[in-house]
Design an enzyme around this catalytic site. Structure first.
Site, short mmCIF file in Angstrom:
data_model
loop_
_atom_site.label_atom_id
_atom_site.label_comp_id
_atom_site.label_asym_id
_atom_site.label_seq_id
_atom_site.Cartn_x
_atom_site.Cartn_y
_atom_site.Cartn_z
CG ASN A 22 -0.22 -0.13 2.51
OD1 ASN A 22 0.51 0.78 2.87
ND2 ASN A 22 -0.37 -1.25 3.20
NE ARG A 23 -0.80 6.99 -2.33
CZ ARG A 23 -1.45 8.14 -2.11
NH1 ARG A 23 -2.75 8.15 -1.98
NH2 ARG A 23 -0.80 9.27 -2.02
#
Ligand code: CTP
Length: 212
Positions: A22-23
């Site tokens: 994820n980011r």
């Protein structure tokens, strides 16, 4: 106090070169570790794969997957009085992990996943007198979702932020958060640097520890 802080994403490998993640960049968790150490606390920082330097005075434990992070949290929790789950733990992992790089022609276009453990749920019974804080990154209603997670995960403090705003959330140095507490209170902080947000959270946890 001794703080156990998790930071960054987890990475769930498909094969040696591919993964899902994820980011998260770890900035908020590393800011928490920097501030807690600067305020005189012992800090163990469990970090997923991030490109950040270890803050001064912090003991760092590097992990890759959610299951690695769970094992590290379980190992270090007994020595700690406060836990801050800042990490963006991947909720799912590939059901099969290949030891060798998969060839395109042998791969299915559908990736089968299985659920990762929820770290907070797994250690909830071992909370004792410790102060537990969690984070929630939301694109909808951070207040309502934050309150739900505070209760479901048995936390003392939930830090909710709206990651659909460009100046808050992933990869930036600022954050705009709402502090939701187990006694039903809430406090919306203005746009602050992540270090300033961390100051507020660590100060809140110090006070909560004094009350217990
Ligand atoms: N968390 C955790 N273990 C997981 C997922 C999340 O301990 N497998 C922790 C996070 O570190 C954070 C809190 O739980 O402190 C909330 O994380 P979030 O991803 O917002 O919540 P989810 O439980 O994944 O909920 P949902 O998918 O419904 O948003």
């Amino acid at each position: 106090m001794h703080f156990l802080i998790t930071a960054g994403p987890t990475r769930e490998h498909i094969d040696p070169v591919r993964f899902i993640s994820n980011r998260s960049t770890g900035k908020m968790g590393f800011a928490m570790a920097q501030v807690a150490a600067a305020r005189g606390h012992a800090v163990t920082l469990v970090a997923g794969p991030v490109a950040l330097a270890t803050p001064a005075g912090v003991t760092r434990v590097d992990v890759v997957s959610a299951r690695d992070m769970l094992a590290a949290v379980e190992a270090h929790l007994p020595a700690c009085e406060a836990l801050v789950m800042c990490a963006a733990v991947a909720d799912w992992r590939p059901a099969q992990v290949s030891a060798v790089k998969l060839k395109k022609r042998s791969m299915s276009p559908v990736l089968e996943l299985e659920a990762n453990p929820d770290i907070l749920a797994a250690i909830r019974d071992r909370k004792g007198g410790r102060i537990f804080a969690g984070f929630a990154a939301e694109t909808g209603d951070p207040r309502a979702e934050g309150r739900r997670k505070l209760v479901e995960k048995g936390l003392d403090l939930l830090v909710a932020n709206d990651v659909s705003q460009p100046d808050a959330g992933f990869a930036v140095d600022t954050n705009r958060v709402i502090l939701l507490t187990g006694d039903g209170r809430e406090q919306s902080l203005p746009l602050l640097s992540k270090l300033q947000v961390a100051e507020q959270i660590v100060a809140w946890m110090e006070q909560a520890a004094r009350r217990t």
